[in-house]
Write a protein that holds these residues in place. Sequence first.
Motif, PDB file in Angstrom:
ATOM      1  N   GLY A   9     -10.243  -4.670  -5.067  1.00 19.90           N
ATOM      2  CA  GLY A   9     -10.141  -4.487  -3.619  1.00 19.90           C
ATOM      3  C   GLY A   9     -11.502  -4.496  -2.955  1.00 19.90           C
ATOM      4  O   GLY A   9     -11.685  -5.104  -1.887  1.00 19.90           O
ATOM      5  N   VAL A 340      -6.782   1.106  -1.224  1.00 21.08           N
ATOM      6  CA  VAL A 340      -5.568   0.347  -0.919  1.00 21.08           C
ATOM      7  C   VAL A 340      -5.140  -0.479  -2.119  1.00 21.08           C
ATOM      8  O   VAL A 340      -3.976  -0.481  -2.522  1.00 21.08           O
ATOM      9  CB  VAL A 340      -5.788  -0.557   0.313  1.00 21.08           C
ATOM     10  N   ALA A 341      -6.099  -1.202  -2.707  1.00 19.86           N
ATOM     11  CA  ALA A 341      -5.774  -2.069  -3.848  1.00 19.86           C
ATOM     12  C   ALA A 341      -5.271  -1.271  -5.047  1.00 19.86           C
ATOM     13  O   ALA A 341      -4.471  -1.784  -5.844  1.00 19.86           O
ATOM     14  CB  ALA A 341      -7.003  -2.882  -4.243  1.00 19.86           C
ATOM     15  N   MET A 343      -3.366   1.365  -5.065  1.00 15.11           N
ATOM     16  CA  MET A 343      -2.079   2.049  -4.846  1.00 15.11           C
ATOM     17  C   MET A 343      -0.957   1.291  -5.556  1.00 15.11           C
ATOM     18  O   MET A 343      -0.238   0.489  -4.964  1.00 15.11           O
ATOM     19  CB  MET A 343      -1.786   2.149  -3.346  1.00 15.11           C
ATOM     20  N   SER A 350       2.252  -5.680   0.307  1.00 16.49           N
ATOM     21  CA  SER A 350       1.819  -4.728   1.331  1.00 16.49           C
ATOM     22  C   SER A 350       0.335  -4.434   1.198  1.00 16.49           C
ATOM     23  O   SER A 350      -0.375  -4.277   2.204  1.00 16.49           O
ATOM     24  CB  SER A 350       2.628  -3.431   1.222  1.00 16.49           C
ATOM     25  N   ARG A 351      -0.158  -4.370  -0.042  1.00 19.96           N
ATOM     26  CA  ARG A 351      -1.590  -4.115  -0.249  1.00 19.96           C
ATOM     27  C   ARG A 351      -2.426  -5.295   0.252  1.00 19.96           C
ATOM     28  O   ARG A 351      -3.463  -5.097   0.902  1.00 19.96           O
ATOM     29  CB  ARG A 351      -1.862  -3.844  -1.721  1.00 19.96           C
ATOM     30  N   THR A 354      -2.542  -5.225   3.981  1.00 24.28           N
ATOM     31  CA  THR A 354      -3.460  -4.207   4.489  1.00 24.28           C
ATOM     32  C   THR A 354      -4.908  -4.665   4.374  1.00 24.28           C
ATOM     33  O   THR A 354      -5.716  -4.439   5.287  1.00 24.28           O
ATOM     34  CB  THR A 354      -3.272  -2.884   3.717  1.00 24.28           C
TER      35      THR A 354
END
Length: 442
Positions: A9, A340-341, A343, A350-351, A354
């Motif tokens: 990420g 985020v990455a 999760m 969704s990642r 985001t």
Amino acid sequence: MTVLLFIGGVLFVAVGIALSIALHEVGHLLPAKLFKVRVTRFMIGFGPTMWSRKKGETEYGIKAIPAGGYVAMIGMYPPNPGDGSVRPSSTGMFQTLATEARSAAHEEVGPEDANRVFYKLPVWKKIIIMLGGPTMNLLIGVVLMAVLLMGFGTAQATTTLGEVNACQVAYGAPVPKDLANCMPTPAAAAGLQPGDKLVSFDGVPVTEWAAFTDHVRASAGKNVPLVYERAGKTVTTSITPVLTARPVIGANGMAEVDSSGTAVTVQAGFLGVGPTSAMVREPASAVLPAVGDSVAQIGGVVLQLPQKIVGIAQAAFSSEPRDPNGPISVVGVGRVAGEVAAMEQVPMSSRVATLLGLLASVNLALFVFNLIPLLPLDGGHVAGALYEGARRQVAKLFKRKDPGPFDIAKLLPLTYVAAVVLMAMGALLIYADIVKPVNLFG
């Protein structure tokens, strides 16, 4: 695996920001070449050159510190007094700074370049060149926002319940450990369960969660009929929203806070339910309004930047919390991207959405920030060009001699002060993002 996802990420956003910076400089490069200004260097980063290659009259390269970039155009400032183009002014330290900058701007100017220097361009061409960089960031932001909204969609609340709170708890207070003796919420008392789909409330069909919430907040103490579906069957019951403190939701969908960071509340009806969410693709017509909203929010942060920086300094060197709506550095952006990455409980789509939204926000922030009319930012050069155009128009109106190009080099002392302030702000943000990062995910 989580560590690898975190690193992935960070790298994703780092590469995205580097490309955004490169395209920002391309936004300056293309119109400069279009208007025949001789561009000697196109560099990404600062410090020692790590790689470069010369193509035509321009050297393209990458430098060691990936914190920005620049396009070097000859004759950015008028020549020094003595060349006959600029009237001499007072001497001193500030004049020396301007003199040295003018000399550097003309080091590579040859006789054949007399009409290829930046300072001789018409005002409108100067403005186009200087706005090229921010405009490129705006276009990147629009494209990424279009991919995000039209390709992935946005998470929107559905009319299906995702959670039913068991206990009535004051807003902001922790949930009690002993749930057996707590006061049940109206939803729990009515037997609602996650997965129930709301059909109507007080005789009004439930088609949007926001409208349903507004109706509930206005119905405190009123016993109303509620219809919902469970496992394909329609169930009718009655429910009474309780009057309690609820957060005030702003236009951005976030809870409003006062100057001390405390949530602003209002007495309103409460059931104790929360919705599920689903990704809904938006039409093309939604892209520009979404970009406009983001630009307006970023502009608000920029206008409050001195106050925000003071708050960040106080939080960084005390036990005060960080403002989640305040600015963050590239370090903070990288950290958010990594979180985020990593999760793994969140779907990959969704990642990715985001992360694309994060890059879109970075580009829109670069667009807004670079428009600040202060050197060394692009907006400062635009302001100088506008001033030049205004004084030439005034001279023409009163039939006076053309005052010639505005010598923006005279503002270099202010430029150096602004640059030091910007670097200090950047260093503070990086420090705060290391010792007390913004917590966006609880």
